[in-house]
Design an enzyme around this catalytic site. Structure first.
Site, PDB file in Angstrom:
ATOM      1  N   GLU A 274       0.824  -1.222   0.000  1.00 19.91           N
ATOM      2  CA  GLU A 274       0.000   0.000   0.000  1.00 19.91           C
ATOM      3  C   GLU A 274       0.851   1.262   0.000  1.00 19.91           C
ATOM      4  O   GLU A 274       0.379   2.323  -0.406  1.00 19.91           O
ATOM      5  CB  GLU A 274      -0.927   0.029   1.224  1.00 19.91           C
ATOM      6  CG  GLU A 274      -2.241  -0.655   0.976  1.00 19.91           C
ATOM      7  CD  GLU A 274      -3.285  -0.310   2.017  1.00 19.91           C
ATOM      8  OE1 GLU A 274      -2.981   0.288   3.055  1.00 19.91           O
ATOM      9  OE2 GLU A 274      -4.441  -0.651   1.762  1.00 19.91           O
TER      10      GLU A 274
ATOM     11  N   LYS B 157     -13.777  -0.779  -4.571  1.00 22.57           N
ATOM     12  CA  LYS B 157     -14.960  -0.496  -3.735  1.00 22.57           C
ATOM     13  C   LYS B 157     -16.061   0.131  -4.593  1.00 22.57           C
ATOM     14  O   LYS B 157     -17.233  -0.228  -4.474  1.00 22.57           O
ATOM     15  CB  LYS B 157     -14.580   0.434  -2.581  1.00 22.57           C
ATOM     16  CG  LYS B 157     -13.608  -0.196  -1.585  1.00 22.57           C
ATOM     17  CD  LYS B 157     -13.251   0.785  -0.471  1.00 22.57           C
ATOM     18  CE  LYS B 157     -12.158   0.212   0.428  1.00 22.57           C
ATOM     19  NZ  LYS B 157     -11.716   1.153   1.475  1.00 22.57           N
TER      20      LYS B 157
END
Ligand SMILES: O=P(O)(O)OC[C@H]1O[C@H](O)[C@H](O)[C@@H](O)[C@@H]1O
Length: 423
Positions: A276, A411
């Site tokens: 990340e 998402k």
């Protein structure tokens, strides 16, 4: 903790060292991209002592009235807890007074149904952990587990068994905690999820598990002592420089590996931290992990003879907590009497050294991180080492190491498919 780079060709390291020191200045000068999320740097010596005491009191309460604490969270609200929990527990006979069970870290209905069934005859509490307060997986798990808890204990008693760890002021979970009167703890604004194990995110569940959170914080302080000085003797800066050199030298994959299976989730925590922090703008070393010697029988062929785009970072535990000596066997039908008198840790160590020799010979450079033994203090120092190094490495790469814009893409697509309003 010691880091050894002797199995890496460092002849070209100079130009990377200069870049690494400059990146370190940016990190510690707090003037780089993402500098709103650097609270973790001084957190080991600058944290809310009242909250710390409140965490200990809550943990004592939970240990007294619960066989199980369900830790509900994903990503940075899960992996650090799991890493330390598993690494510091025994393999089979856990002496844990209160067991930590995880939920909200995937969307398996099978898992949740079986968890509800498992909890039926147990006393349990819930710690719902979400920095944003809106992440889908933990929110679903919390809705289902909260209903089961209220059914078991009634709404009033259930409130005393729910602990929320989230933003200090905003977000759906904070609003719910305020409305329902749950005891809550804070995920600091200036500490990103993947760096948050040092906050109540990690401290409450780990204290319930019986981890010494004073020692845990001391380990982070050890790390801050050792890895925040500007010098190429600082192993965190050197590790960042070496990674970037190997990356530019054609290595696209870094494999973090261990020879002690209980370190598996340390690698999972590390994969989120490095994936990340660096995987942006089409850049970044791909963080992978294997657990040896198990995976030498599955990934060994690829690592030894596959595409030469790999290097390895090995976590070596110098003093395992338990050991066993191989005995002489009269018949020796298995031909293992050459191991008689040798300990398992000695055999494991020779497997590690032999593997390193074979892989380095096959152009797989090896970095070696040695920790004395597995405990909360050493793991915290290791975490801090990796955190400083990822900040330096990300700035060397020219990315913002402290955001994660890419995680929003799936998402959006998922919410559209689910018919979430506004998508
Ligand atoms: O703690 P939360 O806000 O629920 O976030 C949990 C995780 O989900 C996000 O999508 C990010 O990938 C992670 O950086 C974060 O740790």
């Amino acid at each position: 903790m010691k880091v050894n780079f002797s199995n890496v060709n460092l002849e070209n390291i100079d130009k990377y060292e200069e870049k690494a020191l400059a990146a370190f200045d940016t990190l510690m000068g707090r003037n780089g991209e993402g500098n709103d999320f650097l609270g973790w740097i001084d957190r080991p010596v600058d944290y809310d002592k009242d909250e710390f005491e409140r965490i200990k009191k809550a943990a004592t309460r939970i240990r007294e009235n619960s066989d199980v604490l369900v830790s509900i969270g994903i990503g940075g609200s899960y992996l650090g807890i799991k890493a330390v929990d598993v690494a510091c527990d025994s393999y089979f006979n856990s002496e844990r007074k209160t067991k930590i069970i995880y939920a909200g870290h995937q969307l398996s209905g099978e898992y949740l149904v079986e968890l509800l069934d498992y909890l039926k005859d147990k006393d349990y509490s819930l710690n719902v952990i979400s920095k944003s307060g809106t992440t889908t997986e933990p929110a679903i798990a919390f809705r289902v587990l909260k209903e089961a808890l209220e059914e078991k204990y009634g709404k009033e008693e259930a409130k005393n068994r729910i602990f929320a760890t989230t933003d200090k002021a905003k977000g759906a979970l904070k609003e719910l905690a305020n409305a329902e009167g749950y005891e809550s703890f804070i995920v600091p604004d200036d500490i990103g999820g993947r760096f948050s194990v040092i906050s109540a995110v990690g401290l409450l569940p780990l204290a319930v598990a019986g981890i010494n959170i004073d020692e845990f914080m001391a380990g982070f302080a050890d790390g801050r002592e050792k890895y925040t000085n500007k010098s190429m003797e600082n192993d965190a800066i050197k590790y960042a420089a070496v990674r970037n050199m190997l990356h530019e030298d054609g290595k696209d994959i870094e494999i973090l590996l261990n020879y002690e299976p209980k370190l598996k989730y340390v690698a999972e925590w590390w994969k989120q931290l490095y994936g990340e922090s660096e995987g942006k703008d089409g850049k970044g070393l791909f963080p992978a992990s294997v657990s040896n010697t198990t995976d030498l029988h599955s990934m060994g062929q690829m690592i030894q003879d596959g595409v030469r785009n790999i290097f390895e970072t090995v976590i070596e535990v110098e003093n395992p907590s338990k050991d066993l000596t191989i005995k002489e066997d009269e018949q020796n039908l298995d031909g293992l009497n050459f191991l008689a008198g040798k300990t398992m840790s000695y055999i494991n160590k020779q497997a590690m050294e032999g593997t390193a020799m074979a892989h380095v010979e096959g152009n797989v450079p090896n970095i070696r991180i040695k920790i004395d033994k597995i405990n909360e203090r050493n793991l915290a120092e290791l975490f801090y080492f990796f955190e400083i190094a990822v900040g330096v490495s990300g700035y060397m790469l020219g990315v913002n190491p402290f955001n994660q814009p890419g995680v929003e893409a799936y998402k959006k697509a998922m919410f559209k498919l689910l018919g979430k309003p506004g998508y």
